[in-house]
Each structure stands twice: as structure tokens, then as C-alpha cells.
Motif scaffolding. Structure first.
Motif, PDB file in Angstrom:
ATOM      1  N   GLY A 102      36.966  40.816  26.024  1.00 60.15           N
ATOM      2  CA  GLY A 102      36.609  39.946  27.132  1.00 60.15           C
ATOM      3  C   GLY A 102      36.840  40.610  28.471  1.00 60.15           C
ATOM      4  O   GLY A 102      37.176  41.796  28.560  1.00 60.15           O
ATOM      5  N   PRO A 103      36.676  39.862  29.571  1.00 58.98           N
ATOM      6  CA  PRO A 103      36.854  40.430  30.903  1.00 58.98           C
ATOM      7  C   PRO A 103      38.301  40.846  31.144  1.00 58.98           C
ATOM      8  O   PRO A 103      39.226  40.329  30.512  1.00 58.98           O
ATOM      9  N   LEU A 104      38.486  41.789  32.047  1.00 61.83           N
ATOM     10  CA  LEU A 104      39.835  42.201  32.412  1.00 61.83           C
ATOM     11  C   LEU A 104      40.479  41.134  33.299  1.00 61.83           C
ATOM     12  O   LEU A 104      39.871  40.667  34.263  1.00 61.83           O
ATOM     13  N   VAL A 105      41.692  40.765  32.954  1.00 61.84           N
ATOM     14  CA  VAL A 105      42.453  39.797  33.741  1.00 61.84           C
ATOM     15  C   VAL A 105      43.664  40.530  34.308  1.00 61.84           C
ATOM     16  O   VAL A 105      44.605  40.848  33.573  1.00 61.84           O
ATOM     17  N   LEU A 106      43.628  40.842  35.594  1.00 69.60           N
ATOM     18  CA  LEU A 106      44.713  41.572  36.238  1.00 69.60           C
ATOM     19  C   LEU A 106      45.779  40.580  36.703  1.00 69.60           C
ATOM     20  O   LEU A 106      45.496  39.683  37.500  1.00 69.60           O
ATOM     21  N   VAL A 107      46.988  40.766  36.209  1.00 72.73           N
ATOM     22  CA  VAL A 107      48.088  39.850  36.517  1.00 72.73           C
ATOM     23  C   VAL A 107      49.130  40.608  37.339  1.00 72.73           C
ATOM     24  O   VAL A 107      49.856  41.457  36.798  1.00 72.73           O
ATOM     25  N   VAL A 144      41.467  38.616  39.170  1.00 68.06           N
ATOM     26  CA  VAL A 144      42.916  38.598  39.384  1.00 68.06           C
ATOM     27  C   VAL A 144      43.431  37.200  39.086  1.00 68.06           C
ATOM     28  O   VAL A 144      42.879  36.202  39.571  1.00 68.06           O
ATOM     29  N   ALA A 145      44.476  37.123  38.283  1.00 70.92           N
ATOM     30  CA  ALA A 145      45.122  35.851  37.961  1.00 70.92           C
ATOM     31  C   ALA A 145      46.601  35.967  38.334  1.00 70.92           C
ATOM     32  O   ALA A 145      47.393  36.525  37.568  1.00 70.92           O
ATOM     33  N   VAL A 188      44.438  41.048  29.092  1.00 72.62           N
ATOM     34  CA  VAL A 188      45.453  40.936  30.138  1.00 72.62           C
ATOM     35  C   VAL A 188      46.008  42.316  30.465  1.00 72.62           C
ATOM     36  O   VAL A 188      46.460  43.046  29.579  1.00 72.62           O
ATOM     37  N   VAL A 189      45.969  42.658  31.755  1.00 73.98           N
ATOM     38  CA  VAL A 189      46.565  43.903  32.230  1.00 73.98           C
ATOM     39  C   VAL A 189      47.531  43.558  33.357  1.00 73.98           C
ATOM     40  O   VAL A 189      47.116  43.108  34.434  1.00 73.98           O
ATOM     41  N   VAL A 232      48.132  42.572  25.750  1.00 74.10           N
ATOM     42  CA  VAL A 232      48.899  42.799  26.968  1.00 74.10           C
ATOM     43  C   VAL A 232      49.078  44.293  27.188  1.00 74.10           C
ATOM     44  O   VAL A 232      49.689  44.980  26.371  1.00 74.10           O
ATOM     45  N   ARG A 233      48.534  44.783  28.276  1.00 69.01           N
ATOM     46  CA  ARG A 233      48.700  46.168  28.695  1.00 69.01           C
ATOM     47  C   ARG A 233      49.212  46.162  30.133  1.00 69.01           C
ATOM     48  O   ARG A 233      49.323  45.111  30.765  1.00 69.01           O
TER      49      ARG A 233
END
Length: 249
Positions: A102-107, A144-145, A188-189, A232-233
Motif C-alpha cells: 500500500g501507500p507509504l505512511v510516514l510517521v 504523513v500521519a 508504515v515508515v 514497520v520500518r
């Protein structure tokens, strides 16, 4: 108002290079190459905290890279956010190279509230937003989350050793209400400006795993090691220099 004034003054007033101090340039070409001229690498602090996800860094945290990060973070050189975001995007691509998941979610890893107030800006969130823009320009869906928040006060990390940092941060973060929905359906990154002991990233990963199905680690787990998670990365701009001198596979 402080953050607004810093950004405005950076646009209209002469500036020096955030890396080496060369006159009348936001970032000179040699310092720019120090940030993004190499290949993002897998990095590991020593000792490695239990629960830390795989972490990739754009450059060794030394010399010009250290100076540029401090200029942005502590001296409010907000004009550096875009170039720092470009370097972070390279580390994100290395951390999550495939199109799957899925899309990258930058946390972003959150700073203490008092630190954000003192600086007048949130450094990790700013470079995360710039990195997401760079990733989308390159064809990678990314958002970005900023879902992590502090559930209790923590001490200033400056001057603390690895063990003290882990104790200081243990259980300090949580996913805010409504954050689970923002994390769903994506890779999630966790993102930050740098990694030193790894305590902040390990705690951020713990907080995220609590709400992700199948990701929760058992209490009192095995000896400290990196958890190879598909969901999770982590990616940072600056990492331990020693990791760039070794070939981590």
C-alpha cells in the motif's frame, strides 16, 4: 509567530550555508552532496535496543550533515527543510523499496512539547512533509500521519546514555485517538532526523505495533535485537558513522 518569522526572514535576508558557513548560500554544493550524494544504508546503533525496526539512513551523522541538521532543528533554518526532505526520501525508499504494502505512511517521531515550543517548529514533521512531497513527485504514493503523541512527560535526552534513554522513553508514546485509521492499509515508515541510541525509534515502533494487528511484541522478549517487521520500518537522515563503514545485509 516565531516559526513564521524565521521562515520569512530566511527568504528575504542573506544566509550562510547551514553546513560549512559559506557566505550567501543556503546550502553549498559540497554540503548538499554530503547529505544526498551517497546511497542510503542500513544502520544499527550499538547496543541495539529491543524492538527497534530496520532503520535506513541517508548519510553518516558527522561534519556537514550534523551541522545542517542542527541548523534546521535548533537554529530555525526552515529553508533547509526541502533539501533535508529529499535526503529523508532517499532513506525511505531504501527502507521500503517495493511497491507492495500500500501507500507509504510516514510517521514522524514526536519531540517533547516544550522542545517544540522552544524551537518554534516541529523538525521531524517538517522534513517528513517535505519527504512525502518528494516521494510523490517520484511516483510513490506517500502521506504523513502525525499520529504519535506523548502519554507522559519525559526528561531531556541530552547527556543521557543508551540505557537511561531507554528508561526515560519506555512507554512514553501512544497512537492518538483516530490514528489507527490513518495507519491502516499502508507501509508504515517511522521517520526522524537522526538515530543515535535508537531508543526513540524503538519506543515509537512499540506504540505503533500496539495498534497494528499481528505486530505486538511480547513483554520481556529476547535479548536486544532488531525486529524484522514487514509493516514497520524506519528512515532517518543521519545515522551512526560506523554503520556506513560496514556492509549490513
Amino acid at each position: 509567530m516565531r516559526a513564521w518569522w524565521r521562515e520569512l526572514s530566511g527568504l528575504v535576508l542573506p544566509v550562510d550555508c547551514g553546513g560549512c558557513g559559506a557566505a550567501r548560500t543556503l546550502l553549498c554544493e559540497p554540503c548538499r552532496r554530503s547529505l544526498s550524494g551517497g546511497r542510503a544504508r542500513r544502520v544499527r546503533p550499538s547496543p541495539e535496543p529491543y524492538g527497534m525496526p530496520p532503520v535506513y539512513a541517508a548519510a553518516p551523522y558527522r561534519d556537514a550533515v550534523r551541522a545542517v541538521l542542527l541548523a534546521h532543528k535548533e537554529r530555525g533554518a526552515l529553508g533547509l527543510a526541502e533539501v533535508l526532505g529529499g535526503a529523508l526520501a532517499a532513506a525511505v525508499r531504501a527502507a521500503a523499496p517495493g511497491p507492495g504494502g500500500g501507500p507509504l505512511v510516514l510517521v514522524p517521531v514526536p519531540s517533547a512539547r516544550r522542545a517544540v515550543r522552544a524551537r518554534g517548529h516541529d523538525p521531524a514533521r517538517g522534513i517528513a512533509l517535505a519527504a512525502a512531497r518528494e516521494l510523490r513527485r517520484g511516483g510513490r504514493p506517500a502521506r504523513v500521519a502525525a499520529v504519535l503523541g506523548q502519554r507522559r512527560a519525559v526528561a531531556d535526552q541530552a547527556g543521557l546514555g543508551a540505557r537511561e534513554r531507554r528508561a526515560n522513553l519506555s512507554g512514553a508514546l501512544e497512537v492518538r485517538r483516530g490514528g489507527v485509521r490513518l495507519l491502516a492499509g499502508g507501509q508504515v515508515v517511522l521517520v526522524d532526523d537522526l538515530v543515535t541510541t535508537g531508543a526513540s525509534l524503538a519506543e515509537a515502533a512499540r506504540a505503533v505495533r500496539v495498534v497494528l494487528p499481528g505486530e505486538l511484541l511480547p513483554e520481556g522478549g529476547p535479548p536486544p535485537r532488531t525486529v524484522e517487521s514487514d509493516r514497520v520500518r524506519a528512515a532517518v537522515i543521519g545515522g551512526p558513522s560506523a554503520s556506513f563503514e560496514k556492509n549490513w545485509n
